[in-house]
Design an enzyme around this catalytic site. Structure first.
Site, PDB file in Angstrom:
ATOM      1  N   ASP A   1       2.662  24.423  36.821  1.00 43.51           N
ATOM      2  CA  ASP A   1       1.903  24.565  38.054  1.00 43.51           C
ATOM      3  C   ASP A   1       2.799  25.404  38.991  1.00 43.51           C
ATOM      4  OD1 ASP A   1       0.024  23.979  40.166  1.00 43.51           O
ATOM      5  OD2 ASP A   1       1.477  22.531  40.928  1.00 43.51           O
ATOM      6  N   LEU A   2       2.241  25.959  40.027  1.00 41.05           N
ATOM      7  CA  LEU A   2       3.043  26.809  40.935  1.00 41.05           C
ATOM      8  C   LEU A   2       3.442  26.075  42.225  1.00 41.05           C
ATOM      9  CD1 LEU A   2       4.157  29.665  41.739  1.00 41.05           C
ATOM     10  CD2 LEU A   2       1.906  30.090  42.744  1.00 41.05           C
ATOM     11  N   ASP A   3       2.430  25.744  43.036  1.00 43.10           N
ATOM     12  CA  ASP A   3       2.684  25.162  44.359  1.00 43.10           C
ATOM     13  C   ASP A   3       3.235  23.741  44.211  1.00 43.10           C
ATOM     14  OD1 ASP A   3       1.641  27.401  45.814  1.00 43.10           O
ATOM     15  OD2 ASP A   3      -0.371  26.763  45.268  1.00 43.10           O
TER      16      ASP A   3
ATOM     17  N   SER B   1      -2.138  27.623  37.483  1.00 43.16           N
ATOM     18  CA  SER B   1      -2.248  27.276  38.900  1.00 43.16           C
ATOM     19  C   SER B   1      -3.673  27.403  39.412  1.00 43.16           C
ATOM     20  CB  SER B   1      -1.339  28.211  39.706  1.00 43.16           C
ATOM     21  OG  SER B   1      -1.617  28.114  41.080  1.00 43.16           O
ATOM     22  N   ALA B   2      -4.015  26.568  40.398  1.00 38.52           N
ATOM     23  CA  ALA B   2      -5.331  26.648  41.045  1.00 38.52           C
ATOM     24  C   ALA B   2      -5.383  27.787  42.059  1.00 38.52           C
ATOM     25  CB  ALA B   2      -5.628  25.338  41.758  1.00 38.52           C
TER      26      ALA B   2
ATOM     27  N   LYS C   1      -3.371  18.879  48.005  1.00 33.09           N
ATOM     28  CA  LYS C   1      -2.464  19.364  46.949  1.00 33.09           C
ATOM     29  C   LYS C   1      -3.190  19.495  45.614  1.00 33.09           C
ATOM     30  CE  LYS C   1       2.049  18.282  48.745  1.00 33.09           C
ATOM     31  NZ  LYS C   1       3.204  17.402  48.697  1.00 33.09           N
TER      32      LYS C   1
ATOM     33  N   GLU D   1       3.698  19.384  36.642  1.00 32.90           N
ATOM     34  CA  GLU D   1       2.697  19.256  37.722  1.00 32.90           C
ATOM     35  C   GLU D   1       3.167  18.342  38.843  1.00 32.90           C
ATOM     36  OE1 GLU D   1      -0.005  19.702  39.314  1.00 32.90           O
ATOM     37  OE2 GLU D   1      -1.079  21.109  38.073  1.00 32.90           O
ATOM     38  N   ASP D   2       2.772  18.651  40.083  1.00 31.35           N
ATOM     39  CA  ASP D   2       3.118  17.766  41.202  1.00 31.35           C
ATOM     40  C   ASP D   2       1.898  17.070  41.805  1.00 31.35           C
ATOM     41  OD1 ASP D   2       2.095  20.178  42.382  1.00 31.35           O
ATOM     42  OD2 ASP D   2       2.868  19.453  44.294  1.00 31.35           O
TER      43      ASP D   2
ATOM     44  N   LYS E   1      -8.898  21.879  38.407  1.00 31.67           N
ATOM     45  CA  LYS E   1      -8.245  20.628  38.023  1.00 31.67           C
ATOM     46  C   LYS E   1      -8.934  19.498  38.795  1.00 31.67           C
ATOM     47  CE  LYS E   1      -3.815  23.109  37.880  1.00 31.67           C
ATOM     48  NZ  LYS E   1      -2.485  23.305  38.501  1.00 31.67           N
TER      49      LYS E   1
ATOM     50  N   THR F   1       4.859  25.840  48.714  1.00 33.47           N
ATOM     51  CA  THR F   1       3.947  26.562  49.609  1.00 33.47           C
ATOM     52  C   THR F   1       3.076  25.604  50.417  1.00 33.47           C
ATOM     53  OG1 THR F   1       2.580  26.746  47.682  1.00 33.47           O
ATOM     54  CG2 THR F   1       3.736  28.743  48.348  1.00 33.47           C
TER      55      THR F   1
HETATM   56  C1  BG6 Z   1      -2.970  24.881  44.677  1.00 28.91           C
HETATM   57  C2  BG6 Z   1      -2.448  24.195  45.922  1.00 28.91           C
HETATM   58  O1  BG6 Z   1      -1.912  25.255  43.853  1.00 28.91           O
HETATM   59  O2  BG6 Z   1      -3.720  26.043  45.029  1.00 28.91           O
HETATM   60  C3  BG6 Z   1      -3.611  23.878  46.853  1.00 28.91           C
HETATM   61  O3  BG6 Z   1      -1.779  22.998  45.555  1.00 28.91           O
HETATM   62  C4  BG6 Z   1      -4.382  25.155  47.162  1.00 28.91           C
HETATM   63  O4  BG6 Z   1      -3.124  23.271  48.031  1.00 28.91           O
HETATM   64  C5  BG6 Z   1      -4.845  25.803  45.857  1.00 28.91           C
HETATM   65  O5  BG6 Z   1      -5.495  24.870  47.979  1.00 28.91           O
HETATM   66  C6  BG6 Z   1      -5.599  27.105  46.084  1.00 28.91           C
HETATM   67  O6  BG6 Z   1      -4.715  28.052  46.613  1.00 28.91           O
HETATM   68  P1  BG6 Z   1      -5.109  29.471  47.185  1.00 28.91           P
HETATM   69  O7  BG6 Z   1      -3.803  30.194  47.262  1.00 28.91           O
HETATM   70  O8  BG6 Z   1      -6.038  30.100  46.184  1.00 28.91           O
HETATM   71  O9  BG6 Z   1      -5.768  29.249  48.490  1.00 28.91           O
HETATM   72 MG    MG Z   2       0.949  21.857  42.742  1.00 24.77          MG
END
Ligand code: BG6
Ligand code: MG
Length: 217
Positions: free
Chosen positions: A9-11, A114-115, A45, A169-170, A145, A17
């Site tokens: 996962d990224l964030d 990542s989402a 999150k 993943e967090d 997810k 972020t």
């Molecule tokens: C996830 C974050 O990785 O990405 C969420 O944990 C965030 O908080 C989601 O809403 C979507 O991100 P973005 O950058 O497409 O707005």
């Molecule tokens: Mg995350």
């Protein structure tokens, strides 16, 4: 040695972020006339941008038109990108570079799952874009997810079976997605929150050589 691959996962795993998402969502909430706290931010999150807005509007008990929603989504993302554009490699979380080095040295491939639709830009900003064999982000999936889609696409791109993939993943939704994909999951955060994961560490420094050797042997 077992053949395994990693999907990150990224964030909250590679970079933090969440603090930037928080600033941008809080601004939006304030403009709409209500408070948005760090506890509220926890609920977002791992959640997609569109779903995050829905949760935020629910918190403020505010109803707006579809057109306004689109306008606010763009506005929020513009502010968020203002923060992202200033990111450097100093924001890579402790333990991440050491782990990626270990994986490279041991020829273990890894993908991003990542989402975030901003994932490629963020990876560019922190200088990690070229290290991933594959990047799957919010632009590539039709189901967010906890649906396992993002990780299943990642496994396919890595040419790996799901059961040989380790997801890091967090977020609760991310842990659920990894388990639904039949993958091993390492949770980054609190045991009480991420109890569904196979292993939980407070942060990315939990990937000690001992633990990594346990995973691959
Ligand atoms: C996830 C974050 O990785 O990405 C969420 O944990 C965030 O908080 C989601 O809403 C979507 O991100 P973005 O950058 O497409 O707005
Ligand atoms: Mg995350």
């Amino acid at each position: 040695m077992k053949k395994i691959a990693f999907i990150f996962d990224l964030d909250g795993v590679i970079v933090d972020t969440a603090k930037y998402h928080f600033l941008a969502w809080r601004n939006l909430a304030n403009q709409l006339g209500f408070e948005f706290t760090e506890e509220h931010n926890e609920l977002l999150k791992g959640v997609s941008r569109v779903k995050s807005l829905e949760i935020l509007l629910n918190i403020g008990k505010v109803e707006i038109s579809e057109e306004e929603k689109q306008k606010y989504l763009i506005k929020k993302n513009e502010e968020y990108l203002g923060y992202v554009n200033k990111m450097t490699d100093e924001e890579i979380l402790p333990g991440v570079k050491g782990l990626l080095d270990f994986l490279d040295e041991n020829k273990i491939t890894y993908a991003l799952g990542s989402a975030s639709k901003n994932a490629p830009l963020i990876l560019e900003k922190v200088g990690l874009y070229n290290r991933f064999t594959a990047i799957v982000d919010g632009n590539d999936v039709s189901k967010a997810k906890p649906d396992p889609e993002v990780f299943l696409i990642g496994a396919k791109k890595l040419e790996m079976n799901a059961e040989n993939c380790v997801v890091v993943e967090d977020a609760i939704a991310g842990v659920e997605a990894a388990k639904a994909a039949n993958m091993t999951c390492v949770g980054i955060g609190e045991q009480e929150v991420l109890g569904q994961a196979d292993f939980v560490f407070n942060d990315m420094t939990g990937f000690t050589p001992d633990f990594l050797n346990q995973l691959i042997n």
